[in-house]
Design an enzyme around this catalytic site. Sequence first.
Site, PDB file in Angstrom:
ATOM      1  N   GLU A 188       3.528   4.416   6.112  1.00  0.00           N
ATOM      2  CA  GLU A 188       2.337   3.640   5.942  1.00  0.00           C
ATOM      3  C   GLU A 188       1.200   4.507   4.999  1.00  0.00           C
ATOM      4  OE1 GLU A 188       0.967   0.969   5.206  1.00  0.00           O
ATOM      5  OE2 GLU A 188      -0.199   0.116   6.990  1.00  0.00           O
ATOM      6  N   PHE A 195     -14.483   3.210   3.520  1.00  0.00           N
ATOM      7  CA  PHE A 195     -13.333   2.252   2.844  1.00  0.00           C
ATOM      8  C   PHE A 195     -12.767   3.343   1.523  1.00  0.00           C
ATOM      9  CE2 PHE A 195     -11.139  -0.820   0.564  1.00  0.00           C
ATOM     10  CZ  PHE A 195     -10.544  -1.584   1.459  1.00  0.00           C
ATOM     11  N   ARG A 237      -5.114   1.078  -6.860  1.00  0.00           N
ATOM     12  CA  ARG A 237      -4.082   1.451  -6.203  1.00  0.00           C
ATOM     13  C   ARG A 237      -3.409   2.411  -7.119  1.00  0.00           C
ATOM     14  NH1 ARG A 237      -2.242  -1.673  -1.952  1.00  0.00           N
ATOM     15  NH2 ARG A 237      -2.435  -4.123  -2.226  1.00  0.00           N
ATOM     16  N   ASP A 286      -5.640   2.404  10.495  1.00  0.00           N
ATOM     17  CA  ASP A 286      -6.956   2.064  10.859  1.00  0.00           C
ATOM     18  C   ASP A 286      -7.096   1.532  12.123  1.00  0.00           C
ATOM     19  OD1 ASP A 286      -9.752   1.139  10.546  1.00  0.00           O
ATOM     20  OD2 ASP A 286      -9.149  -0.508   9.369  1.00  0.00           O
ATOM     21  N   GLY A 316       0.859  -1.315   0.004  1.00  0.00           N
ATOM     22  CA  GLY A 316       0.131   0.005   0.116  1.00  0.00           C
ATOM     23  C   GLY A 316       0.778   1.310   0.222  1.00  0.00           C
ATOM     24  N   ASP A 347      -5.898  -0.226  -1.767  1.00  0.00           N
ATOM     25  CA  ASP A 347      -6.438  -1.083  -2.801  1.00  0.00           C
ATOM     26  C   ASP A 347      -7.869  -1.685  -2.309  1.00  0.00           C
ATOM     27  OD1 ASP A 347      -5.105  -2.734  -1.095  1.00  0.00           O
ATOM     28  OD2 ASP A 347      -5.708  -4.437  -2.565  1.00  0.00           O
ATOM     29  N   LYS A 365      -7.408   6.905   9.956  1.00  0.00           N
ATOM     30  CA  LYS A 365      -8.901   6.672  10.369  1.00  0.00           C
ATOM     31  C   LYS A 365      -8.853   6.625  11.795  1.00  0.00           C
ATOM     32  CE  LYS A 365     -10.449   3.644   6.519  1.00  0.00           C
ATOM     33  NZ  LYS A 365     -10.899   2.587   6.291  1.00  0.00           N
TER      34      LYS A 365
END
Length: 177
Positions: A96, A149, A162, A100, A41, A156, A128
């Site tokens: 990162e 989301f 992505r 989350d 990611g 992704d 988040k």
Amino acid sequence: MAILKEILSKEAVSEIVADLARRVCYDFENKELTVIGILDGAFMFMADLVRKLNLNVRVDFVQLSSYGASTISSGEISFLRKPMYDFVGKNILIVEDIIDTGLTLQYLARYFAENGAGSAKTCVFADKRCCRKVLFEADYVGYVAADRFLVGYGLDYDGQYRHLPGLNELFLDEKLG
Ligand code: IMP
Ligand code: MG
């Protein structure tokens, strides 16, 4: 069917990354920094961020077990790829795409601290904040996101989206209303 709603344009993303880079450069001026991106990611954010770091930088990557084709974290973490370079005594910046539950970064920050890193800071493009399962905050946060989301800018859903240059909210069938 899936619908995307852009929440950050390519230009907005770029401003956020430039601001993060300025803060990192300020804090690590005249120091060496090992920047460790979390695959897959973080690849896009990492590429943009390190190009803006006017510092003595070493680039490394780790890969952890992932969500697969799910929008919900399994909560179980293990290494698929460990760091390539020796990090004992080094200043580390873990990069990162998004934080989350906090489980991933908590696991990694602990791993580096327990294995002899000189210091271990964390930098996330998106946060988040409302979704934590553990008490963990990143040191550098680009964008505070709601409990949605998100895809694009490296994020992704099942390997898709992505490549999108902006950040988008993804609506899957069942969420359309
Ligand atoms: P955490 O361990 O729950 O903090 O999970 C962080 C990881 O979950 C990130 O590296 C992403 O791979 C994934 N993730 C969390 N939220 C999203 C999202 O909204 N879109 C895509 N991936 C996400
Ligand atoms: Mg990830």
